[in-house]
Write a protein that holds these residues in place. Structure first.
Motif, short mmCIF file in Angstrom:
data_model
loop_
_atom_site.label_atom_id
_atom_site.label_comp_id
_atom_site.label_asym_id
_atom_site.label_seq_id
_atom_site.Cartn_x
_atom_site.Cartn_y
_atom_site.Cartn_z
N GLN A 181 -27.96 24.36 -41.43
CA GLN A 181 -27.03 25.17 -42.55
C GLN A 181 -27.32 26.67 -42.13
N PHE A 218 -25.16 28.17 -49.00
CA PHE A 218 -26.16 27.37 -48.72
C PHE A 218 -26.31 26.22 -49.74
N ILE A 228 -31.50 32.30 -47.72
CA ILE A 228 -30.95 31.29 -48.55
C ILE A 228 -30.54 32.10 -49.87
#
Length: 156
Positions: free
Chosen positions: A50, A62, A119
């Motif tokens: 990712q 994400f 993230i």
């Protein structure tokens, strides 16, 4: 000494990926000369995949299982709000604090305590008159990483 489940090379750092019990628990920015480490489990594999997509497409969202061990109720509110800042956008600490009925300093401290930067995009929060901090630092390599991430997303 931390035991990473992956060390993923990016243009700005080697990312040390930490997982536990099938969840992502941390991302550390390691020096660029750190030797890479192939993912050792499913979650670190997914995290590396990712992140690679994000590096190609700054708008990528994400979707990773996370355990945020150092969470407090206030930090969780801040981190949830950070996830809602779209790529290519920024907020100021004061703006975010106002929406959360908090203070800019408390928001900054929560951003600095974020265990999974990128993230949870704490780099999208700026000071009123400048870049602000990153990873509890106000200068040096961390700010260079923040600048790189913002440029990647089309800011600055």
């Amino acid at each position: 000494m931390k035991t990473y489940q992956a060390k993923f090379v990016t243009p700005f750092s080697v990312l040390g990926i930490l997982t536990e019990e099938n969840t992502l628990v941390g991302i550390d920015f390691l020096p660029l000369n750190t030797l890479p480490l192939a993912p050792q489990d499913e979650v670190s594999t997914a995290a590396c995949e990712q992140i690679a997509i994000y590096l190609q497409d700054a708008g990528y969202c994400f979707n990773l299982p996370m355990s945020l061990r150092n969470a407090t109720p206030h930090r969780m509110k801040v981190w949830e709000s950070l996830k809602n800042i779209p790529s290519g956008s920024v907020l100021h600490y004061g703006e975010l604090a106002k929406t959360l009925h908090s203070s800019p300093r408390a928001v900054g401290q929560a951003c600095g305590a974020n265990p999974v930067p990128i993230i949870i995009p704490c780099h999208r929060v700026l000071a009123k008159n400048g870049l602000g901090g990153f990873m509890s630092h106000s200068g040096g390599d961390p700010l260079q990483i923040k600048k790189w991430l913002l440029r990647h997303e089309g800011i600055q």
